[in-house]
Design a protein around this motif. Structure first.
Motif, mmCIF file in Angstrom:
data_model
loop_
_atom_site.group_PDB
_atom_site.id
_atom_site.type_symbol
_atom_site.label_atom_id
_atom_site.label_comp_id
_atom_site.label_asym_id
_atom_site.label_seq_id
_atom_site.Cartn_x
_atom_site.Cartn_y
_atom_site.Cartn_z
ATOM 1 N N TRP A 20 0.835 -1.203 0.000
ATOM 2 C CA TRP A 20 0.000 0.000 0.000
ATOM 3 C C TRP A 20 0.871 1.254 0.000
ATOM 4 C CZ3 TRP A 20 -0.668 3.992 3.572
ATOM 5 C CH2 TRP A 20 -1.721 4.865 3.308
ATOM 6 N N LEU A 21 1.919 1.256 0.836
ATOM 7 C CA LEU A 21 2.812 2.409 0.900
ATOM 8 C C LEU A 21 3.527 2.642 -0.427
ATOM 9 C CD1 LEU A 21 4.248 1.785 4.464
ATOM 10 C CD2 LEU A 21 2.941 3.818 3.759
ATOM 11 N N LYS A 22 3.951 1.572 -1.077
ATOM 12 C CA LYS A 22 4.592 1.700 -2.389
ATOM 13 C C LYS A 22 3.632 2.329 -3.394
ATOM 14 C CE LYS A 22 6.406 -2.245 -3.647
ATOM 15 N NZ LYS A 22 6.730 -3.683 -3.718
ATOM 16 N N SER A 49 5.122 16.619 0.718
ATOM 17 C CA SER A 49 5.078 16.203 2.126
ATOM 18 C C SER A 49 4.556 14.771 2.251
ATOM 19 C CB SER A 49 4.249 17.175 2.968
ATOM 20 O OG SER A 49 2.928 17.263 2.504
ATOM 21 N N ASN A 50 3.590 14.389 1.417
ATOM 22 C CA ASN A 50 3.117 12.998 1.417
ATOM 23 C C ASN A 50 4.248 12.034 1.069
ATOM 24 O OD1 ASN A 50 0.467 13.531 2.126
ATOM 25 N ND2 ASN A 50 -0.270 13.558 0.021
ATOM 26 N N ILE A 51 5.051 12.395 0.086
ATOM 27 C CA ILE A 51 6.165 11.535 -0.333
ATOM 28 C C ILE A 51 7.151 11.351 0.823
ATOM 29 C CG2 ILE A 51 8.189 11.418 -1.860
ATOM 30 C CD1 ILE A 51 6.339 12.819 -4.008
ATOM 31 N N VAL A 52 7.442 12.421 1.535
ATOM 32 C CA VAL A 52 8.370 12.330 2.671
ATOM 33 C C VAL A 52 7.772 11.452 3.764
ATOM 34 C CG1 VAL A 52 9.492 13.648 4.518
ATOM 35 C CG2 VAL A 52 9.499 14.534 2.179
ATOM 36 N N VAL A 53 6.505 11.693 4.123
ATOM 37 C CA VAL A 53 5.853 10.913 5.185
ATOM 38 C C VAL A 53 5.799 9.439 4.807
ATOM 39 C CG1 VAL A 53 3.659 10.500 6.383
ATOM 40 C CG2 VAL A 53 4.533 12.831 6.124
ATOM 41 N N PHE A 54 5.337 9.125 3.611
ATOM 42 C CA PHE A 54 5.228 7.726 3.197
ATOM 43 C C PHE A 54 6.602 7.059 3.116
ATOM 44 C CE2 PHE A 54 1.018 8.980 1.154
ATOM 45 C CZ PHE A 54 0.275 8.443 2.194
#
Length: 105
Positions: A20-22, A49-54
């Motif tokens: 899911w994260l991928k 920011s989503n890319i950093v968090v994930f």
């Protein structure tokens, strides 16, 4: 026997989370590219920011500690500065990131 079943469920759950994260990372990279076309800073910031968090959460699911990831990023930044990466030579962005990360500690 019951403990083995629980371990199997935990492993399967972790694998599903990693997948899911991928997917979320790919969707957000795609969204970021679409956001470039719109040029809206808040949209770009949201995707970045989503890319950093994930990325941090994915690292944790893979058994990598947040501090370990921070150290690795800072080592890459330090090494890129040493090697004279163009983004550093032209804009000084890596030094800015280096200072930010060291101040954050």
């Amino acid at each position: 026997m019951r403990n083995f079943q629980r371990n199997d469920v935990d492993i399967a759950k972790n694998i599903r989370m990693i997948e899911w994260l991928k997917t979320e990372l790919l969707e957000n990279v795609s969204g970021l590219f679409r956001g470039f076309l719109k040029g809206n800073e808040s949209v770009l910031l949201d995707f970045l920011s989503n890319i950093v968090v994930f990325s941090y959460i994915l690292a944790r699911r893979l058994g990598i500690d947040f501090h370990e990831l921070d150290r690795s990023v800072l080592q890459k930044v330090d090494r890129s500065i040493e090697l004279g990466h163009e983004v550093e030579e032209w804009y000084g962005d890596l030094s800015g990131l280096q200072e930010h990360m060291k101040r954050k500690r």
